[in-house]
Design a protein around this motif. Structure first.
Motif, PDB file in Angstrom:
ATOM      1  N   ILE A 162      34.984   3.123  39.115  1.00 53.43           N
ATOM      2  CA  ILE A 162      36.219   4.013  38.701  1.00 53.43           C
ATOM      3  C   ILE A 162      37.110   2.955  37.812  1.00 53.43           C
ATOM      4  O   ILE A 162      37.746   3.481  36.827  1.00 53.43           O
ATOM      5  N   SER A 163      36.993   1.534  37.869  1.00 55.83           N
ATOM      6  CA  SER A 163      37.800   0.757  37.051  1.00 55.83           C
ATOM      7  C   SER A 163      37.297   0.766  35.622  1.00 55.83           C
ATOM      8  O   SER A 163      38.014   0.441  34.771  1.00 55.83           O
ATOM      9  N   HIS A 164      36.053   1.651  35.152  1.00 53.64           N
ATOM     10  CA  HIS A 164      35.613   1.993  33.852  1.00 53.64           C
ATOM     11  C   HIS A 164      36.020   3.165  33.357  1.00 53.64           C
ATOM     12  O   HIS A 164      35.665   3.511  32.194  1.00 53.64           O
ATOM     13  N   TRP A 165      36.993   3.769  34.081  1.00 55.89           N
ATOM     14  CA  TRP A 165      37.421   5.185  33.694  1.00 55.89           C
ATOM     15  C   TRP A 165      38.068   5.214  32.180  1.00 55.89           C
ATOM     16  O   TRP A 165      37.673   6.099  31.420  1.00 55.89           O
ATOM     17  N   ALA A 166      38.720   4.131  31.931  1.00 51.98           N
ATOM     18  CA  ALA A 166      39.172   3.945  30.389  1.00 51.98           C
ATOM     19  C   ALA A 166      38.163   3.979  29.315  1.00 51.98           C
ATOM     20  O   ALA A 166      38.518   4.198  28.284  1.00 51.98           O
ATOM     21  N   GLU A 167      36.949   3.657  29.678  1.00 52.55           N
ATOM     22  CA  GLU A 167      35.759   3.737  28.549  1.00 52.55           C
ATOM     23  C   GLU A 167      35.292   5.164  28.194  1.00 52.55           C
ATOM     24  O   GLU A 167      34.637   5.292  27.381  1.00 52.55           O
ATOM     25  N   TYR A 168      35.920   6.122  28.907  1.00 51.78           N
ATOM     26  CA  TYR A 168      35.539   7.554  28.549  1.00 51.78           C
ATOM     27  C   TYR A 168      36.629   8.266  27.683  1.00 51.78           C
ATOM     28  O   TYR A 168      37.584   8.226  27.542  1.00 51.78           O
ATOM     29  N   ASP A 169      35.987   9.294  27.202  1.00 56.49           N
ATOM     30  CA  ASP A 169      36.893  10.330  26.150  1.00 56.49           C
ATOM     31  C   ASP A 169      37.524  11.077  26.998  1.00 56.49           C
ATOM     32  O   ASP A 169      38.689  11.598  26.545  1.00 56.49           O
ATOM     33  N   TYR A 170      37.138  11.632  28.238  1.00 53.13           N
ATOM     34  CA  TYR A 170      37.895  12.684  29.047  1.00 53.13           C
ATOM     35  C   TYR A 170      37.622  12.102  30.551  1.00 53.13           C
ATOM     36  O   TYR A 170      36.579  11.627  30.955  1.00 53.13           O
ATOM     37  N   VAL A 171      38.665  12.164  31.245  1.00 51.20           N
ATOM     38  CA  VAL A 171      38.814  11.951  32.767  1.00 51.20           C
ATOM     39  C   VAL A 171      39.425  13.190  33.421  1.00 51.20           C
ATOM     40  O   VAL A 171      40.386  13.518  33.268  1.00 51.20           O
ATOM     41  N   LEU A 172      38.520  13.443  34.569  1.00 50.04           N
ATOM     42  CA  LEU A 172      38.878  14.921  35.153  1.00 50.04           C
ATOM     43  C   LEU A 172      38.957  14.470  36.639  1.00 50.04           C
ATOM     44  O   LEU A 172      38.042  13.502  37.136  1.00 50.04           O
ATOM     45  N   VAL A 173      39.753  15.230  37.440  1.00 48.92           N
ATOM     46  CA  VAL A 173      40.095  14.775  38.733  1.00 48.92           C
ATOM     47  C   VAL A 173      39.258  15.954  39.690  1.00 48.92           C
ATOM     48  O   VAL A 173      39.803  17.194  39.180  1.00 48.92           O
ATOM     49  N   ASN A 174      38.230  16.079  40.132  1.00 43.01           N
ATOM     50  CA  ASN A 174      37.502  16.992  40.893  1.00 43.01           C
ATOM     51  C   ASN A 174      38.110  17.341  42.305  1.00 43.01           C
ATOM     52  O   ASN A 174      37.485  17.061  43.338  1.00 43.01           O
ATOM     53  N   GLU A 175      38.991  18.058  42.239  1.00 36.30           N
ATOM     54  CA  GLU A 175      39.394  18.588  43.481  1.00 36.30           C
ATOM     55  C   GLU A 175      38.956  19.843  43.994  1.00 36.30           C
ATOM     56  O   GLU A 175      38.659  20.454  45.178  1.00 36.30           O
ATOM     57  N   ASP A 176      38.236  20.556  43.046  1.00 36.47           N
ATOM     58  CA  ASP A 176      37.494  21.687  43.383  1.00 36.47           C
ATOM     59  C   ASP A 176      36.488  21.953  42.278  1.00 36.47           C
ATOM     60  O   ASP A 176      36.858  22.003  41.155  1.00 36.47           O
ATOM     61  N   ALA A 177      35.295  22.480  42.630  1.00 35.39           N
ATOM     62  CA  ALA A 177      34.309  22.293  41.645  1.00 35.39           C
ATOM     63  C   ALA A 177      34.099  23.366  40.701  1.00 35.39           C
ATOM     64  O   ALA A 177      33.892  22.918  39.453  1.00 35.39           O
ATOM     65  N   GLU A 178      34.531  24.426  41.079  1.00 28.75           N
ATOM     66  CA  GLU A 178      34.914  25.754  40.191  1.00 28.75           C
ATOM     67  C   GLU A 178      35.895  25.195  38.981  1.00 28.75           C
ATOM     68  O   GLU A 178      35.687  25.642  37.851  1.00 28.75           O
ATOM     69  N   THR A 179      36.978  24.757  39.721  1.00 24.89           N
ATOM     70  CA  THR A 179      37.970  24.365  38.340  1.00 24.89           C
ATOM     71  C   THR A 179      37.557  23.086  37.553  1.00 24.89           C
ATOM     72  O   THR A 179      38.059  23.343  36.300  1.00 24.89           O
ATOM     73  N   CYS A 180      37.026  22.137  38.129  1.00 28.74           N
ATOM     74  CA  CYS A 180      36.537  21.205  37.213  1.00 28.74           C
ATOM     75  C   CYS A 180      35.546  21.584  36.340  1.00 28.74           C
ATOM     76  O   CYS A 180      35.352  21.238  35.272  1.00 28.74           O
ATOM     77  N   LEU A 181      34.711  22.659  36.690  1.00 24.66           N
ATOM     78  CA  LEU A 181      33.291  22.852  36.088  1.00 24.66           C
ATOM     79  C   LEU A 181      34.177  23.617  34.683  1.00 24.66           C
ATOM     80  O   LEU A 181      33.684  23.598  33.475  1.00 24.66           O
ATOM     81  N   SER A 182      35.118  24.371  34.841  1.00 22.88           N
ATOM     82  CA  SER A 182      35.709  25.153  33.799  1.00 22.88           C
ATOM     83  C   SER A 182      36.341  24.219  32.827  1.00 22.88           C
ATOM     84  O   SER A 182      36.268  24.500  31.780  1.00 22.88           O
ATOM     85  N   LYS A 183      36.830  22.972  33.226  1.00 25.12           N
ATOM     86  CA  LYS A 183      37.101  21.989  32.317  1.00 25.12           C
ATOM     87  C   LYS A 183      36.058  21.382  31.544  1.00 25.12           C
ATOM     88  O   LYS A 183      36.171  21.147  30.308  1.00 25.12           O
ATOM     89  N   VAL A 184      35.131  21.091  32.242  1.00 20.98           N
ATOM     90  CA  VAL A 184      34.173  20.329  31.699  1.00 20.98           C
ATOM     91  C   VAL A 184      33.513  21.440  30.609  1.00 20.98           C
ATOM     92  O   VAL A 184      33.079  21.046  29.470  1.00 20.98           O
TER      93      VAL A 184
END
Length: 210
Positions: A162-184
């Motif tokens: 998790i400490s490498h999160w800042a190396e990514y273009d987008y960061v999402l919190v997966n509370e619900d798979a369907e919601t996270c999928l729509s963002k992806v």
């Protein structure tokens, strides 16, 4: 009058990373099921095949000696040690898809993502976080596939990942798979439309304005 200029684009490398149990594999499978324009890069691994897995669909299962030979021959775009096993992305399979204008999904960790960024700067990196560490542990235990010792090891490793999160273009919190999928999916759709990836766009615009 309709233009004869064809607008194409180079396929993109779309990376999903997360600590084990945060949901990247589930999200990846859901994305592949609903989007025909992206295919999964099937990694080679030295870990044993698990029940229900299929050679060539989930992974290319190889021995340590075979993996060594593949490393020496330059067969991998990236490879990394994960929980005592090795995983690698096959160079030829990925480039063939990219050159044909197809997008490639890579389910890899931060180590592989760092290597891949050096090989091809034009990648899209998405990091998926769990809602909490308590929920992450609950999801790991719900799998019913790992011992307490393995789960503890995964939890200890998760903080470092998790400490490498800042190396990514987008960061999402997966509370619900369907919601996270729509963002992806929204991220993927937007990245496909970037002007820098549209081959022939410059000539098309020139044809419009003369």
């Amino acid at each position: 009058m309709a233009t004869s200029i064809q607008l194409k684009r180079r396929g993109l490398l779309f990376v999903l990373s997360s600590p084990s149990g945060a949901g990247k594999t589930t999200i990846a499978r859901m994305l592949l099921a609903q989007d025909e324009g992206i295919s999964l890069s099937v990694s080679a691994t030295t870990r044993p095949m698990r029940e229900g897995e299929v050679e060539g669909r989930d992974y290319h299962f190889v021995t340590d000696a075979e993996f060594d030979r593949m490393v020496e021959s330059g067969a991998f775009l990236e490879w990394a040690h994960v929980f005592g096993r090795r995983y690698g992305t096959l160079r030829n399979e990925v480039w063939k898809s990219i050159e044909n204008g197809c997008d490639v999904l890579l389910d890899i960790d931060w180590q592989g993502t760092q290597q891949l960024k050096q090989v091809d700067p034009d990648i899209v990196r998405v990091f998926i976080l769990p809602p909490s560490m308590k929920e992450l542990e609950r999801r790991l235990r719900a799998r019913g596939t790992d011992s307490d010792e393995v789960i503890q090891s995964r939890m200890e490793r998760a903080a470092g990942e998790i400490s490498h999160w800042a190396e990514y273009d987008y960061v999402l919190v997966n509370e619900d798979a369907e919601t996270c999928l729509s963002k992806v999916q929204a991220i993927l759709d937007a990245e496909r439309l970037k002007a820098t990836r549209r081959i022939g766009l410059h000539d098309f615009v020139r044809s419009l304005i003369g």
